[in-house]
Write a protein that holds these residues in place. Structure first.
Motif, short mmCIF file in Angstrom:
data_model
loop_
_atom_site.label_atom_id
_atom_site.label_comp_id
_atom_site.label_asym_id
_atom_site.label_seq_id
_atom_site.Cartn_x
_atom_site.Cartn_y
_atom_site.Cartn_z
N ALA A 106 0.87 -1.18 0.00
CA ALA A 106 0.00 0.00 0.00
C ALA A 106 0.90 1.23 0.00
CB ALA A 106 -0.90 0.01 1.23
N THR A 107 0.49 2.25 -0.69
CA THR A 107 1.28 3.47 -0.72
C THR A 107 0.42 4.65 -0.26
OG1 THR A 107 0.68 3.85 -3.03
CG2 THR A 107 2.73 2.70 -2.62
N SER A 108 1.07 5.64 0.28
CA SER A 108 0.35 6.84 0.70
C SER A 108 1.28 8.04 0.53
CB SER A 108 -0.11 6.73 2.15
OG SER A 108 1.00 6.56 3.01
N THR A 109 0.67 9.19 0.32
CA THR A 109 1.43 10.42 0.21
C THR A 109 1.73 10.92 1.62
OG1 THR A 109 0.28 10.97 -1.83
CG2 THR A 109 1.41 12.77 -0.71
N PRO A 110 2.97 11.27 1.92
CA PRO A 110 3.26 11.79 3.26
C PRO A 110 2.41 13.02 3.56
CG PRO A 110 5.28 11.35 2.04
CD PRO A 110 4.14 11.20 1.08
N PRO A 111 1.76 13.05 4.74
CA PRO A 111 0.89 14.19 5.08
C PRO A 111 1.61 15.53 5.04
CG PRO A 111 0.62 12.40 6.66
CD PRO A 111 1.76 12.03 5.76
N VAL A 112 2.92 15.54 5.33
CA VAL A 112 3.67 16.79 5.37
C VAL A 112 3.65 17.51 4.01
CG1 VAL A 112 5.92 15.80 4.81
CG2 VAL A 112 5.80 17.84 6.24
N LEU A 113 3.44 16.76 2.93
CA LEU A 113 3.42 17.37 1.60
C LEU A 113 2.13 18.11 1.32
CD1 LEU A 113 5.08 14.57 -0.57
CD2 LEU A 113 6.13 16.64 0.35
N GLY A 114 1.07 17.76 2.05
CA GLY A 114 -0.21 18.42 1.83
C GLY A 114 -0.80 18.13 0.47
N LEU A 115 -0.49 16.98 -0.10
CA LEU A 115 -0.95 16.64 -1.45
C LEU A 115 -1.84 15.40 -1.45
CD1 LEU A 115 2.49 17.11 -3.24
CD2 LEU A 115 0.58 18.73 -3.21
N GLU A 116 -2.63 15.19 -0.38
CA GLU A 116 -3.43 13.99 -0.27
C GLU A 116 -4.32 13.76 -1.50
OE1 GLU A 116 -3.24 16.26 2.18
OE2 GLU A 116 -2.19 15.14 3.74
N GLU A 117 -4.85 14.85 -2.08
CA GLU A 117 -5.74 14.70 -3.25
C GLU A 117 -4.99 14.24 -4.50
OE1 GLU A 117 -4.09 18.79 -3.18
OE2 GLU A 117 -5.15 17.62 -1.68
#
Length: 143
Positions: free
Chosen positions: A53-64
């Motif tokens: 599973a992959t996820s965007t690090p929250p610190v980047l603020g690019l969840e969308e």
């Protein structure tokens, strides 16, 4: 089949539905969980079942934007060390036998070293012969 909706931490009923009945009822194997960070590489040996599973690090603020992941699969047939490869292959088959997801039929015998070796060398010869035939890109094996 597309197993992308299957998740090893979900209830088996959910996975059975997602896999259209192909998920085995009695999955019994150790599940290891880890997190990779920038610059990390994860090596998964041949024939080892895995789920990622992959996820965007929250610190980047690019969840969308969704996650960014890169996988490289390189399947090759070695041209040397046949004896070592045959030994490794047999060990892997024995380990798979011991870690079967579902109970094996009582009439199914455990792996036999001599039979495995014969099969391994026959497959090796066939793979090497096939590799001599030029293939046009993109190559799709016949089914």
């Amino acid at each position: 089949s597309d197993q992308s909706a299957v998740h090893p931490f979900r209830d088996p009923e959910v996975n059975r539905k997602a896999s259209q009945g192909q998920w085995p009822d009695k999955v019994d194997f150790p599940v290891l969980k880890g997190t990779l960070r920038k610059g990390d590489t994860l090596y998964i040996p041949a024939y080892h079942w895995h789920w990622v599973a992959t996820s965007t690090p929250p610190v980047l603020g690019l969840e969308e934007d969704g996650a960014l992941a890169l996988s490289v699969n390189f399947w090759w047939w070695p041209i040397h060390n046949d004896k070592a490869m045959e030994h490794w292959s047999f060990q892997n088959e024995c380990e798979s036998w011991r870690n079967a997801r579902i109970p094996l039929p009582s009439d199914k015998l455990p792996p036999d070293q001599a039979a495995h070796a014969a099969s391994f060398y026959q497959l090796t010869a066939r793979q090497r012969q096939e590799s001599l035939t030029p293939k046009h890109w993109p190559f799709r094996p016949s089914r």
